[in-house]
Design an enzyme around this catalytic site. Structure first.
Site, PDB file in Angstrom:
ATOM      1  N   GLU A 549       0.870  -1.232  -0.040  1.00 44.82           N
ATOM      2  CA  GLU A 549      -0.010   0.116   0.119  1.00 44.82           C
ATOM      3  C   GLU A 549       0.789   1.230   0.011  1.00 44.82           C
ATOM      4  O   GLU A 549       1.806   1.471   0.584  1.00 44.82           O
ATOM      5  CB  GLU A 549      -0.971  -0.049   1.063  1.00 44.82           C
ATOM      6  N   GLY A 550       0.543   2.252  -0.758  1.00 45.93           N
ATOM      7  CA  GLY A 550       1.526   3.251  -1.174  1.00 45.93           C
ATOM      8  C   GLY A 550       2.164   3.233  -2.289  1.00 45.93           C
ATOM      9  O   GLY A 550       2.549   4.250  -2.844  1.00 45.93           O
TER      10      GLY A 550
END
Length: 638
Positions: A549-550
């Protein structure tokens, strides 16, 4: 002049709540008061309303003077702006002022600009001012267009004036509840019943007041000793006024937060069709131009120069974390803080800052609530503060990611509670560190979500209840980030299950939040695909990235920036009125001869005839019909 801690105060209250009497008590110690009446004259046939106005007049002491602004609603701002530092004004009330503002006699008018002028006058005034206004946000939505227009305009006026005032108080059944500031003011000479009420919601609120984590500036691997400074322009507007209590911000359902510009986005997309490009255009990436235009409020948006990544770190205990390596999420968080790993490297390449946020650990949701109610309130406020800090630092885009054990199962539980999803349909396969599929762990996660939903089958499904029972700390902080970013007009790029789960929760708190979110790629997560469909977020790309995530969003960010830069820099096509300063259109007209040239000679020795040919209709070679009129008999030849 400052009297007992405040110059200006807004007194809110419902119908017959005692708000006017309370406002009058606040200025009871003033030697003279200028009473500003805003309502239009009553209908002569409405005796009941005339009696109410008469009762208001009778309560005013003889030393007070009355000034009316019903003839021109814009005059109220002038009256406030012209008041001296030794004057005391009582404006009663903004409901009547909005009624006059919306009157057809004053249209067309820029109601938004007029409200902004009033708020600016209140903010700049040196006089002691008390304003009274009805609170209509607690009632039902009116069924008529005129009623809805009044409610919308009065709500906007209340928010703007509350933000400009030093203090705000809500009067309910004659009892005042001070909403702003955190330290309540005391008015001299006010009767005992007019004193501010104290609110005690300090239990387990420590995380909200804790210092925010440091903002990191990852460095590119080629130059580890040279930190990449991030410079940006502060685009974000001030936070919209929301209720405040002794411990800070109150986040509650039905908050009215700003929406993106509804005109700039379509205008930007329409403009793309006129640009001087060799091909057919930007394709699906037109949507990123429209999103950026709407959130920036311009038809020619610029690329996001100052980007911040928020990495939320928080583990979920119990079956939700089945199949994860103990301590793996903490290792990822330490790695990011040290500037190592995929996320930090991509942040360095994009010139983005990185903030690793530790969120409260979540209890096993199948056995007990994932988070205590007081901790949910603190987590929401903490996330809001993270967004505000980013906006104050000039950040133009937030990238929201997470690393924690059990986040996929927690997001699946939130989707099951808010969208009626089935856990097996939204839980992705569990992949071990060696790349193998762990079906046993997947079944354990499904069972944990099933048992949690069974445990909470009779529990409310309100936003905060879902966060407490199922969502946990990381999703609660992410929800606060979305709400705070919305209040500051700061766009957010979601990446992964935690962000979209927070988007689902934020719908019940402020429906405007989803319009400030963009999804770069669904990453192959079934939960992300379902939540995106419910929220109306179509992924900009379909690369099925799963770097964490990211990191997925940062991988796509250079492409999105390139599209915005190209859309902002290209002129319109010359045929559509554009021009190219570096070149001129070639002149294809036949040049005139510089001097006498050769003369063309026909084979018979004569010069050719260059006159235009005669295209007149040739005469028929033989007899033909004498008329072209229709046959009167109605029959056609042949």
């Amino acid at each position: 002049m400052s009297v007992d801690g405040w110059n200006t105060v807004l007194v809110l209250g419902g119908t017959r709540s005692g708000k006017s009497e309370f406002a009058e008590s606040l200025v009871g110690d003033a030697p003279t008061v200028r009473y500003v009446a805003t309502s239009a004259d009553a209908d002569p046939d409405d005796t009941e309303w005339a009696a109410r106005l008469a009762a208001h007049r009778e309560r005013r002491p003889g030393s007070w003077t009355t000034e009316e602004t019903a003839g021109d609603p814009r005059r109220l701002a002038d009256v406030i702006a012209s008041a001296g530092p030794n004057e005391t004004l009582l404006v009663d009330d903004l409901g009547g002022w909005v009624t006059v503002l919306l009157d057809p006699a004053h249209q067309p008018a820029d109601d938004v600009a007029t409200i902004a002028e009033l708020a600016a006058a209140v903010r700049a005034s040196e006089a002691r001012i008390v304003l009274v206004s009805p609170e209509v946000g607690l009632s039902l939505v009116p069924t008529t267009p005129l009623g809805r227009a009044f409610t919308d305009a009065l709500g906007a006026a209340n928010r703007a004036v509350a933000d400009a005032c030093d203090a705000v108080v809500l009067v309910v059944a004659g009892q005042p509840a001070w909403l702003k500031p955190a330290v309540t003011p005391r008015a001299a000479g006010v009767p005992a019943q007019a004193g501010p009420a104290r609110h005690d919601v300090t239990a387990a609120a420590a995380p909200a007041e804790a210092p925010l984590p440091d903002v990191l500036t990852p460095t590119a691997p080629a130059a580890p000793a040279a930190p990449a400074e991030t410079n940006g322009t502060a685009w974000a507007a001030p936070t919209m006024a929301l209720p405040m209590v002794a411990t800070g911000l109150v986040i509650q359902p039905g908050m009215e937060l700003p929406m993106p510009d509804e005109y700039a986005g379509p205008q930007a997309v329409d403009r793309l069709a006129t640009l001087d490009v060799a091909g057919a255009g930007f394709g699906e990436l037109e949507r990123v131009v429209g999103f950026a235009a709407a959130t920036q409020g311009t038809a020619t948006p610029t690329p996001w120069a100052n980007v911040r990544v928020l990495l939320l770190h928080g583990d979920h205990q119990g079956g939700a974390a089945a199949g994860t390596v103990p301590g793996e999420s903490s290792r990822r968080a330490r790695q990011a803080r040290a500037g190592r790993g995929a996320l930090a490297r991509l942040a360095a390449e994009n010139g983005a800052s990185l903030q690793v946020v530790d969120t409260p650990s979540s209890a096993p949701m199948e056995q007990e609530p994932a988070l205590a109610g007081a901790a949910v309130e603190s987590a929401l406020r903490y996330g809001w503060r993270l967004a505000e800090e980013a906006a104050d630092a000039g950040v133009q885009l937030l990238v929201l990611g997470a690393c924690g054990a059990g986040t996929e199962a927690a997001a699946a539980a939130v989707l099951a509670a808010t969208a009626g999803a089935e856990a097996p349909a939204v839980l992705g396969r569990v992949i071990t560190a060696s790349g193998e599929i762990d079906d046993a762990a997947w079944m354990t996660r499904c069972a944990a979500v099933r048992d949690a939903l069974h445990r909470t089958r009779r529990s409310p499904r309100d936003a905060k209840d879902v966060l407490a029972e199922l969502g946990g700390g990381d999703i609660a902080v992410a929800t606060g980030v979305l709400l705070g970013a919305t209040a500051r007009r700061l766009p957010v790029m979601l990446d992964g299950p935690v962000g979209v789960a927070a988007g689902m929760i934020s719908r019940d708190l402020a429906g405007q939040a989803r319009h400030w979110c963009v999804l770069a790629d669904h990453g192959g997560h079934p939960a992300v695909r379902l939540a995106a469909d419910v929220l109306g977020l179509t992924p900009l790309l379909n690369l099925r990235l799963d770097l964490g995530e990211g990191a997925n969003a940062l991988t796509a960010l250079p492409l999105l920036r390139s599209v915005l830069a190209l859309a902002a820099a290209l002129p319109a096509h010359p045929r559509l009125g554009g021009g190219d300063p570096d070149s001129e259109e070639p002149d294809f007209a036949e040049p005139e001869p510089a001097g006498p040239g050769p003369t063309t000679v026909e084979p018979d020795g004569t010069e050719p005839d260059f006159t235009e040919p005669d295209f007149s209709e040739p005469e028929p070679a033989g007899p033909g019909p004498t008329t072209t009129e229709p046959d009167p008999s109605g029959w056609r030849a042949g």
